[in-house]
Design a protein around this motif. Structure first.
Motif, PDB file in Angstrom:
ATOM      1  N   LEU A  76      -4.275   4.780  -7.093  1.00 34.96           N
ATOM      2  CA  LEU A  76      -5.688   4.866  -6.748  1.00 34.96           C
ATOM      3  C   LEU A  76      -5.898   6.117  -5.907  1.00 34.96           C
ATOM      4  CD1 LEU A  76      -8.579   3.803  -6.514  1.00 34.96           C
ATOM      5  CD2 LEU A  76      -7.837   2.403  -4.569  1.00 34.96           C
ATOM      6  N   ILE A  77      -6.598   7.126  -6.474  1.00 36.90           N
ATOM      7  CA  ILE A  77      -6.860   8.362  -5.729  1.00 36.90           C
ATOM      8  C   ILE A  77      -8.323   8.793  -5.819  1.00 36.90           C
ATOM      9  CG2 ILE A  77      -4.485   9.185  -6.001  1.00 36.90           C
ATOM     10  CD1 ILE A  77      -5.469  11.107  -8.143  1.00 36.90           C
ATOM     11  N   ASP A  78      -9.141   8.076  -6.596  1.00 36.24           N
ATOM     12  CA  ASP A  78     -10.577   8.386  -6.716  1.00 36.24           C
ATOM     13  C   ASP A  78     -11.357   7.274  -6.010  1.00 36.24           C
ATOM     14  OD1 ASP A  78     -10.682  10.647  -9.039  1.00 36.24           O
ATOM     15  OD2 ASP A  78      -9.080   9.203  -9.418  1.00 36.24           O
ATOM     16  N   TYR A  79     -12.245   7.656  -5.102  1.00 33.98           N
ATOM     17  CA  TYR A  79     -12.835   6.644  -4.232  1.00 33.98           C
ATOM     18  C   TYR A  79     -14.359   6.714  -4.180  1.00 33.98           C
ATOM     19  CZ  TYR A  79      -8.038   6.405  -2.505  1.00 33.98           C
ATOM     20  OH  TYR A  79      -6.676   6.278  -2.418  1.00 33.98           O
ATOM     21  N   VAL A  80     -14.932   5.557  -3.814  1.00 34.81           N
ATOM     22  CA  VAL A  80     -16.343   5.452  -3.437  1.00 34.81           C
ATOM     23  C   VAL A  80     -16.353   4.925  -2.011  1.00 34.81           C
ATOM     24  CG1 VAL A  80     -18.569   4.370  -3.902  1.00 34.81           C
ATOM     25  CG2 VAL A  80     -17.064   4.987  -5.810  1.00 34.81           C
ATOM     26  N   ILE A  81     -16.870   5.729  -1.091  1.00 33.12           N
ATOM     27  CA  ILE A  81     -16.771   5.440   0.342  1.00 33.12           C
ATOM     28  C   ILE A  81     -18.168   5.387   0.950  1.00 33.12           C
ATOM     29  CG2 ILE A  81     -15.841   6.275   2.544  1.00 33.12           C
ATOM     30  CD1 ILE A  81     -13.672   7.743   0.851  1.00 33.12           C
ATOM     31  N   ILE A  82     -18.398   4.379   1.786  1.00 31.00           N
ATOM     32  CA  ILE A  82     -19.711   4.204   2.410  1.00 31.00           C
ATOM     33  C   ILE A  82     -19.534   3.876   3.888  1.00 31.00           C
ATOM     34  CG2 ILE A  82     -20.764   3.376   0.269  1.00 31.00           C
ATOM     35  CD1 ILE A  82     -20.518   0.530   1.446  1.00 31.00           C
ATOM     36  N   ARG A  83     -20.636   3.745   4.616  1.00 27.28           N
ATOM     37  CA  ARG A  83     -20.564   3.305   6.011  1.00 27.28           C
ATOM     38  C   ARG A  83     -20.143   1.840   6.077  1.00 27.28           C
ATOM     39  NH1 ARG A  83     -22.729   7.207   9.318  1.00 27.28           N
ATOM     40  NH2 ARG A  83     -24.555   8.390   8.566  1.00 27.28           N
ATOM     41  N   LYS A  84     -19.416   1.474   7.148  1.00 24.74           N
ATOM     42  CA  LYS A  84     -18.985   0.087   7.315  1.00 24.74           C
ATOM     43  C   LYS A  84     -20.166  -0.871   7.301  1.00 24.74           C
ATOM     44  CE  LYS A  84     -14.753   0.774  10.042  1.00 24.74           C
ATOM     45  NZ  LYS A  84     -14.115   0.499  11.351  1.00 24.74           N
ATOM     46  N   ASP A  85     -21.252  -0.465   7.943  1.00 26.49           N
ATOM     47  CA  ASP A  85     -22.413  -1.344   8.048  1.00 26.49           C
ATOM     48  C   ASP A  85     -23.074  -1.615   6.707  1.00 26.49           C
ATOM     49  OD1 ASP A  85     -21.980  -1.403  10.753  1.00 26.49           O
ATOM     50  OD2 ASP A  85     -23.506   0.105  11.231  1.00 26.49           O
ATOM     51  N   ASP A  86     -22.737  -0.814   5.691  1.00 31.15           N
ATOM     52  CA  ASP A  86     -23.373  -0.966   4.384  1.00 31.15           C
ATOM     53  C   ASP A  86     -22.479  -1.677   3.376  1.00 31.15           C
ATOM     54  OD1 ASP A  86     -25.625   0.382   5.300  1.00 31.15           O
ATOM     55  OD2 ASP A  86     -24.816   2.344   4.745  1.00 31.15           O
ATOM     56  N   ARG A  87     -21.388  -2.290   3.849  1.00 33.97           N
ATOM     57  CA  ARG A  87     -20.448  -2.921   2.911  1.00 33.97           C
ATOM     58  C   ARG A  87     -21.090  -4.042   2.109  1.00 33.97           C
ATOM     59  NH1 ARG A  87     -15.483  -4.061   6.869  1.00 33.97           N
ATOM     60  NH2 ARG A  87     -17.255  -4.350   8.266  1.00 33.97           N
ATOM     61  N   ASN A  88     -22.046  -4.714   2.694  1.00 36.01           N
ATOM     62  CA  ASN A  88     -22.706  -5.805   1.960  1.00 36.01           C
ATOM     63  C   ASN A  88     -23.587  -5.302   0.827  1.00 36.01           C
ATOM     64  OD1 ASN A  88     -21.531  -7.780   3.570  1.00 36.01           O
ATOM     65  ND2 ASN A  88     -23.239  -7.828   5.017  1.00 36.01           N
ATOM     66  N   ASP A  89     -23.859  -3.985   0.814  1.00 36.73           N
ATOM     67  CA  ASP A  89     -24.652  -3.414  -0.282  1.00 36.73           C
ATOM     68  C   ASP A  89     -23.856  -3.316  -1.575  1.00 36.73           C
ATOM     69  OD1 ASP A  89     -26.719  -3.085   1.477  1.00 36.73           O
ATOM     70  OD2 ASP A  89     -26.419  -0.941   1.778  1.00 36.73           O
ATOM     71  N   VAL A  90     -22.520  -3.330  -1.466  1.00 37.27           N
ATOM     72  CA  VAL A  90     -21.664  -3.066  -2.626  1.00 37.27           C
ATOM     73  C   VAL A  90     -21.418  -4.352  -3.406  1.00 37.27           C
ATOM     74  CG1 VAL A  90     -19.507  -2.038  -3.411  1.00 37.27           C
ATOM     75  CG2 VAL A  90     -20.542  -1.259  -1.280  1.00 37.27           C
ATOM     76  N   ARG A  91     -21.792  -4.341  -4.653  1.00 38.61           N
ATOM     77  CA  ARG A  91     -21.559  -5.498  -5.521  1.00 38.61           C
ATOM     78  C   ARG A  91     -20.174  -5.460  -6.139  1.00 38.61           C
ATOM     79  NH1 ARG A  91     -26.461  -4.698  -9.382  1.00 38.61           N
ATOM     80  NH2 ARG A  91     -25.378  -6.313 -10.568  1.00 38.61           N
ATOM     81  N   VAL A  92     -19.727  -4.271  -6.541  1.00 38.41           N
ATOM     82  CA  VAL A  92     -18.376  -4.117  -7.078  1.00 38.41           C
ATOM     83  C   VAL A  92     -18.063  -2.631  -7.209  1.00 38.41           C
ATOM     84  CG1 VAL A  92     -19.027  -4.076  -9.523  1.00 38.41           C
ATOM     85  CG2 VAL A  92     -16.761  -4.908  -8.873  1.00 38.41           C
ATOM     86  N   THR A  93     -16.798  -2.277  -7.025  1.00 29.85           N
ATOM     87  CA  THR A  93     -16.289  -0.936  -7.336  1.00 29.85           C
ATOM     88  C   THR A  93     -15.016  -1.127  -8.139  1.00 29.85           C
ATOM     89  OG1 THR A  93     -17.176   0.029  -5.296  1.00 29.85           O
ATOM     90  CG2 THR A  93     -15.421   1.240  -6.411  1.00 29.85           C
ATOM     91  N   LYS A  94     -14.956  -0.555  -9.323  1.00 28.54           N
ATOM     92  CA  LYS A  94     -13.770  -0.752 -10.156  1.00 28.54           C
ATOM     93  C   LYS A  94     -13.617   0.365 -11.174  1.00 28.54           C
ATOM     94  CE  LYS A  94     -15.946  -3.720 -13.680  1.00 28.54           C
ATOM     95  NZ  LYS A  94     -15.826  -5.015 -14.391  1.00 28.54           N
ATOM     96  N   ALA A  95     -12.402   0.443 -11.724  1.00 30.76           N
ATOM     97  CA  ALA A  95     -12.099   1.426 -12.767  1.00 30.76           C
ATOM     98  C   ALA A  95     -12.513   0.876 -14.119  1.00 30.76           C
ATOM     99  CB  ALA A  95     -10.605   1.753 -12.762  1.00 30.76           C
ATOM    100  N   MET A  96     -13.057   1.737 -14.956  1.00 27.80           N
ATOM    101  CA  MET A  96     -13.464   1.342 -16.300  1.00 27.80           C
ATOM    102  C   MET A  96     -12.411   1.855 -17.283  1.00 27.80           C
ATOM    103  SD  MET A  96     -15.997  -0.169 -15.142  1.00 27.80           S
ATOM    104  CE  MET A  96     -16.571  -0.860 -16.683  1.00 27.80           C
ATOM    105  N   CYS A  97     -11.539   0.972 -17.694  1.00 29.65           N
ATOM    106  CA  CYS A  97     -10.402   1.373 -18.542  1.00 29.65           C
ATOM    107  C   CYS A  97     -10.829   1.789 -19.945  1.00 29.65           C
ATOM    108  CB  CYS A  97      -9.393   0.220 -18.619  1.00 29.65           C
ATOM    109  SG  CYS A  97      -8.829  -0.342 -16.997  1.00 29.65           S
ATOM    110  N   GLY A  98     -11.992   1.359 -20.371  1.00 30.60           N
ATOM    111  CA  GLY A  98     -12.417   1.663 -21.735  1.00 30.60           C
ATOM    112  C   GLY A  98     -13.150   2.977 -21.881  1.00 30.60           C
ATOM    113  N   ALA A  99     -13.425   3.661 -20.768  1.00 27.96           N
ATOM    114  CA  ALA A  99     -14.137   4.943 -20.845  1.00 27.96           C
ATOM    115  C   ALA A  99     -13.194   6.008 -21.384  1.00 27.96           C
ATOM    116  CB  ALA A  99     -14.662   5.336 -19.470  1.00 27.96           C
ATOM    117  N   ASP A 100     -13.449   6.480 -22.600  1.00 26.24           N
ATOM    118  CA  ASP A 100     -12.539   7.393 -23.293  1.00 26.24           C
ATOM    119  C   ASP A 100     -13.160   8.777 -23.347  1.00 26.24           C
ATOM    120  OD1 ASP A 100     -10.629   8.560 -24.781  1.00 26.24           O
ATOM    121  OD2 ASP A 100     -10.976   7.421 -26.613  1.00 26.24           O
ATOM    122  N   CYS A 101     -12.597   9.720 -22.598  1.00 24.37           N
ATOM    123  CA  CYS A 101     -13.210  11.048 -22.527  1.00 24.37           C
ATOM    124  C   CYS A 101     -12.171  12.151 -22.427  1.00 24.37           C
ATOM    125  CB  CYS A 101     -14.154  11.096 -21.325  1.00 24.37           C
ATOM    126  SG  CYS A 101     -15.500  12.269 -21.519  1.00 24.37           S
TER     127      CYS A 101
END
Length: 274
Positions: free
Chosen positions: A165-190
Motif C-alpha cells: 500500500l503506497i497510494d493514499y487518501v488522507i484527511i483531517r482526523k476530525d473528518d474521519r466520519n465523513d469517509v464511507r470507504v477507501t479501497k483499491a479497485m482491482c478491476g480497473a484495467d488501464c
C-alpha cells in the motif's frame, strides 16, 4: 452531498510506446473513472498532452521514489508541510496521491493516524509520512476499513511480486466520519502497475455567501436586438460611449472593467431588463 474521490498512478500507461493498448490513453483513464463513478481524481506521473467547514482543499501529491536522496525527500516533505499549514483550520483537507511509502500497521504507536487495518511494515519514507500526518492531525483513510488485502494494496513490487500500500487518501482526523470507504479497485484495467484507489466521502461544504450590499445584475432583454432599429441605435450609442470614455482610452491596466460597465449600462438603457 456524496462524493467519490480517487488517486491513481498512471505512469506505466504513458511511458511505454510499444505497449499493446489503444492509442487514446486519456480516453482509457476517463472510461475507467466514469465506470467507478469517480467525481474527482488525482492522477500521478501523468505526462498527458495537450468548506462549519467552508471549503475543501484537495492536494494531489507525488513523493520522490527511493532512487532520490534523503535530502530530496526531506525537502519535499518540508514543502508539503508548508502547503498543508497554509490551509485554514476551518477547511477540510483531502490529500491524494502516490507517496511511495509504506506506513505499516502499527496502530498502537500511530493511533488516530493509522486505522486498525493497516498493511505490512513501515519503511523509512513511511515514517516521514507518518510524522507529517501527526504534525497536522491527519488520518490515512486506507487503513480504516476491514477489507481483504487485495482491496487494501495498490502496487506490486516488480521483483518480489508482493503487493504493498503506497497510494493514499488522507484527511483531517476530525473528518474521519465523513469517509464511507477507501479501497483499491482491482478491476480497473488501464495498463498501469498501480491500482486505482477510490474513496467515498460525505462532504458538507457551506456554499459561499454573496457579499452584503452587492446585487446581482438584472438580466437583459436581448431579444430586442432582433429589431433592426433597436440594434442600430444600441450599436451607435455603445460606440459613442466607448470612444468618448477616457477610462477606456487611458486606463490600460483595467480596460475590461470600464468596457463591462459601459456595455451593461448602455444595453440596459436600450434593451431594458428581461
Amino acid at each position: 452531498m456524496a462524493i467519490t474521490l480517487a488517486t491513481w498512478n498512471v505512469r506505466t500507461l504513458l511511458d511505454n510506446p510499444h505497449a499493446d493498448r489503444p492509442e487514446r490513453r486519456t480516453a482509457l483513464v476517463a472510461r475507467e473513472l466514469a465506470r467507478y463513478k469517480v467525481d474527482i481524481a488525482a492522477l500521478n506521473e501523468k505526462s498527458l498532452p495537450d468548506k462549519h467547514q467552508k471549503n475543501a482543499t484537495i492536494i494531489s501529491a507525488y513523493v520522490p521514489t527511493k532512487t532520490n536522496s534523503m535530502d530530496v525527500k526531506d525537502r519535499f516533505y518540508e514543502e508539503l508541510d508548508l502547503l498543508i499549514a497554509s490551509v485554514a483550520q476551518t477547511d477540510k483537507i483531502i490529500l491524494l496521491g502516490d507517496f511511495n511509502a509504506r506506513v505499516g500497521s502499527n496502530y498502537q504507536t500511530w493511533s488516530g493516524i493509522i486505522g486498525l487495518h493497516g498493511v505490512g511494515k513501515c519503511n523509512s519514507i513511511g515514517l516521514l509520512l507518518l510524522k507529517t500526518r501527526a504534525t497536522h492531525n491527519l488520518s490515512i483513510t486506507n487503513t480504516m476499513f476491514r477489507l481483504s488485502t487485495r482491496y487494501k494494496t495498490s502496487w506490486m513490487h516488480p521483483r518480489s511480486r508482493n503487493w504493498h500500500l503506497i497510494d493514499y487518501v488522507i484527511i483531517r482526523k476530525d473528518d474521519r466520519n465523513d469517509v464511507r470507504v477507501t479501497k483499491a479497485m482491482c478491476g480497473a484495467d488501464c495498463w498501469t502497475d498501480h491500482r486505482l484507489i477510490i474513496s467515498k466521502l460525505n462532504l458538507h461544504i457551506q456554499p459561499r455567501k454573496r457579499p452584503q450590499g452587492q446585487r446581482t445584475p438584472r438580466r437583459l432583454d436581448v431579444s430586442k436586438l432582433k429589431v433592426e432599429e433597436v440594434a442600430k441605435n444600441f450599436s451607435r450609442a455603445l460606440e459613442q460611449r466607448i470612444m468618448g470614455s477616457t477610462d477606456v482610452q487611458n486606463n490600460i491596466k483595467e480596460p475590461w472593467a470600464s468596457v463591462r460597465d459601459i456595455l451593461y449600462s448602455t444595453a440596459l438603457k436600450h434593451l431594458g431588463p428581461a
